[in-house]
Design a protein around this motif. Structure first.
Motif, short mmCIF file in Angstrom:
data_model
loop_
_atom_site.label_atom_id
_atom_site.label_comp_id
_atom_site.label_asym_id
_atom_site.label_seq_id
_atom_site.Cartn_x
_atom_site.Cartn_y
_atom_site.Cartn_z
N THR A 140 0.80 -1.22 0.00
CA THR A 140 0.00 0.00 0.00
C THR A 140 0.84 1.28 0.00
OG1 THR A 140 -0.16 -0.30 2.40
CG2 THR A 140 -2.05 -0.99 1.08
N LEU A 141 1.85 1.35 0.82
CA LEU A 141 2.58 2.60 1.02
C LEU A 141 3.85 2.65 0.17
CD1 LEU A 141 2.28 3.01 4.90
CD2 LEU A 141 0.72 3.82 3.11
N GLY A 142 4.26 3.86 -0.15
CA GLY A 142 5.50 4.06 -0.88
C GLY A 142 6.68 4.06 0.07
N GLU A 143 6.93 2.92 0.65
CA GLU A 143 7.93 2.79 1.72
C GLU A 143 8.99 1.79 1.30
OE1 GLU A 143 9.85 3.12 5.40
OE2 GLU A 143 8.08 4.27 4.79
N PRO A 144 10.17 2.23 0.86
CA PRO A 144 11.21 1.28 0.47
C PRO A 144 11.51 0.28 1.59
CG PRO A 144 11.84 3.51 -0.14
CD PRO A 144 10.61 3.63 0.70
N ASP A 145 11.69 -0.98 1.20
CA ASP A 145 11.97 -2.00 2.21
C ASP A 145 13.46 -2.11 2.50
OD1 ASP A 145 12.34 -3.19 -0.44
OD2 ASP A 145 12.69 -5.07 0.64
N PHE A 146 14.27 -1.37 1.76
CA PHE A 146 15.71 -1.40 1.98
C PHE A 146 16.09 -0.68 3.27
CE2 PHE A 146 15.27 -1.63 -2.67
CZ PHE A 146 16.00 -2.79 -2.93
N ALA A 147 17.18 -1.11 3.87
CA ALA A 147 17.75 -0.38 5.00
C ALA A 147 18.52 0.83 4.47
CB ALA A 147 18.69 -1.27 5.80
N VAL A 148 18.63 1.85 5.28
CA VAL A 148 19.47 3.00 4.92
C VAL A 148 20.90 2.50 4.74
CG1 VAL A 148 20.39 5.19 5.76
CG2 VAL A 148 17.99 4.63 6.15
N PRO A 149 21.59 2.89 3.68
CA PRO A 149 22.96 2.44 3.46
C PRO A 149 23.84 2.66 4.69
CG PRO A 149 22.16 3.52 1.50
CD PRO A 149 21.09 3.71 2.55
N GLU A 150 24.73 1.72 4.92
CA GLU A 150 25.51 1.70 6.16
C GLU A 150 26.32 2.97 6.36
OE1 GLU A 150 26.37 0.27 9.77
OE2 GLU A 150 25.05 -0.72 8.31
N HIS A 151 26.91 3.51 5.30
CA HIS A 151 27.75 4.70 5.47
C HIS A 151 26.92 5.90 5.92
CE1 HIS A 151 26.78 6.88 1.59
NE2 HIS A 151 26.32 5.69 1.29
N ILE A 152 25.64 5.93 5.55
CA ILE A 152 24.76 7.02 6.00
C ILE A 152 24.39 6.83 7.46
CG2 ILE A 152 22.54 8.17 5.60
CD1 ILE A 152 22.73 7.31 2.67
N LYS A 153 24.14 5.61 7.87
CA LYS A 153 23.86 5.35 9.28
C LYS A 153 25.06 5.73 10.15
CE LYS A 153 22.32 1.01 8.70
NZ LYS A 153 21.71 -0.30 9.05
N GLN A 154 26.24 5.43 9.66
CA GLN A 154 27.44 5.79 10.42
C GLN A 154 27.58 7.31 10.53
OE1 GLN A 154 30.65 3.78 8.42
NE2 GLN A 154 29.99 1.74 9.10
N ALA A 155 27.25 8.01 9.47
CA ALA A 155 27.30 9.48 9.50
C ALA A 155 26.28 10.03 10.49
CB ALA A 155 27.06 10.05 8.11
N THR A 156 25.11 9.38 10.57
CA THR A 156 24.08 9.80 11.52
C THR A 156 24.58 9.62 12.94
OG1 THR A 156 22.43 8.99 9.95
CG2 THR A 156 21.65 9.57 12.14
N ASP A 157 25.14 8.45 13.22
CA ASP A 157 25.69 8.18 14.55
C ASP A 157 26.77 9.19 14.92
OD1 ASP A 157 24.01 5.99 14.79
OD2 ASP A 157 25.55 4.52 14.25
N ALA A 158 27.64 9.48 13.97
CA ALA A 158 28.73 10.42 14.23
C ALA A 158 28.19 11.81 14.52
CB ALA A 158 29.67 10.46 13.02
#
Length: 393
Positions: free
Chosen positions: A41-59
């Motif tokens: 129903t929703l336009g919601e990608p099932d992929f995880a956020v790429p790892e390098h972006i998650k690391q940038a968020t944590d940083a």
């Protein structure tokens, strides 16, 4: 529980009251209670956020990027946006004055419509389309003209000319391509022809290109490249980098327009979230250049899987050239009642789709299927749909 004082009954913004809640969310909420349902129903990608972006968020969180940012967004992010648009779409902007970072493309749509048009202005919206545009324009007091583009699902130069002849006072035009809900998009030649017509008008175009990176057949061409003086580009990272929950979008356009849209953005939300903007800097940097391409290849495979499965049992749909939706005509034996079909399918086959009629004229008798789901779930959903159709006489 508090009860509203009787003398306050009827209080509220009449424009808001006149607009129904999101029909897509209403359907999704209703069918979500069905055990074992597969929701497409929703336009919601099932992929995880790429790892390098998650690391940038944590940083960013660890470095205490937790305070108010400039209302238009961090200067570095605005520079990353303009560099990205120049490199990817040959659209050129000044990061200091021509970009506003928003809380998702949704808030960007609100800020643009509320900041750039006046109550009573006429805005043209081709349909079938994402219902948000009409809802926001209605709340803003605009006169909305819906233009049915079925069955091609593209606004042609002739159709625009015909619409303008009937509404010569029109001030705005919304374009969304690749399209939600149809997956249709413009070839370079088609968009150039349409841009030539627009150039002879005083229309301001809100060009929502949030699915630009998910163009399958031909590299996306932005209206901001062809017609920068009349275009406000709306985009973001939700679809290209699976960052829906990060809520980072942006507007780009001529500085006088960004001043007004940015002011409205400031009044509504002050600024986007600081750690999320730092994550967006990483996503739009050269390190994130291949993220969308990897996802796009999988989406193409899923598109082909679902198109084949639907066609086998009597659905008909143009092959999506972008985004991650199929907009399919119901098999003839089900008639035109797409709402009843969706609820019957959910109840008996445990597959959730969205009725096409919620997307405006041209959507009746259709359903929207989002293939932004796992291949495993799509394969199972396809089998369930096929069995349901085969069992119905």
């Amino acid at each position: 529980m508090p009860e509203l004082k009787k003398s306050l009954t009827g209080l509220g913004n009449r424009q808001v009251a006149a607009v129904p809640p999101s029909a897509i969310r209403a359907v999704d909420n209703k069918i979500s209670t069905i055990p074992g349902i597969i929701k497409l129903t929703l336009g919601e990608p099932d992929f995880a956020v790429p790892e390098h972006i998650k690391q940038a968020t944590d940083a960013a969180i660890d470095a205490d990027w937790s305070h108010y940012a400039p209302s238009f967004g961090y200067a570095k992010l605005r520079k990353e946006i303009t560099d990205y648009l120049a490199t990817t779409f040959d659209a050129h902007y000044d990061p200091q004055t021509e970009v506003v970072v928003t809380v998702g493309a949704t808030e960007g749509i609100h800020a643009a419509i509320a900041g750039l048009f006046n109550p009573g202005d006429t805005i043209i919206i081709p349909t079938p389309t994402f219902p948000l545009y009409e809802a926001v324009a209605t709340v803003a007091g605009l006169n909305v003209v819906l233009v049915n583009t079925a069955p091609a699902y593209l606004l042609t130069p002739q159709l625009l000319k015909t619409t303008l002849a009937a509404h010569p006072d029109a001030k705005g035009l919304v374009l969304n391509y690749p399209s939600n809900p149809t997956g249709a998009t413009y070839t370079h030649a088609q968009l150039r022809e349409l841009a030539a017509v627009i150039a002879d008008t005083n229309l301001l175009v809100l060009s929502d290109e949030i699915y630009a990176e998910l163009s399958y057949e031909e590299k996306h061409i932005s209206l901001a490249h062809l017609l920068p003086s009349q275009t406000v580009l709306i985009s973001g990272l939700s679809k290209s980098h699976a960052m829906t929950g990060y809520r980072i979008g942006y507007l780009a356009g001529p500085a006088p327009l960004m001043t007004l849209a940015g002011k409205m953005h400031q009044f509504m939300v002050t600024t986007a979230a600081s750690p999320m903007m730092k994550a967006a800097e990483e996503a739009l940097s050269p390190a994130g250049a291949g993220d969308a391409e990897a996802m796009k290849k999988v989406y193409q495979q899923r598109r082909d899987l679902m198109m084949a499965a639907l066609t086998q049992v009597g659905f008909s749909a143009p092959k999506p050239a972008g985004a991650f939706y199929i907009f399919a005509k119901l098999p003839a034996k089900f008639g035109e009642d797409d709402v009843q079909f969706v609820y019957d399918l959910a109840e008996h086959a445990k597959v959730g789709l969205v009725p096409g009629s919620v997307f405006g004229p041209g959507g009746e008798g259709h359903v929207r299927l989002s293939y932004a789901a796992s291949t495993k779930n799509l394969t199972e959903a396809a089998q369930r749909i096929q069995r349901f159709v085969a069992q119905k006489e």
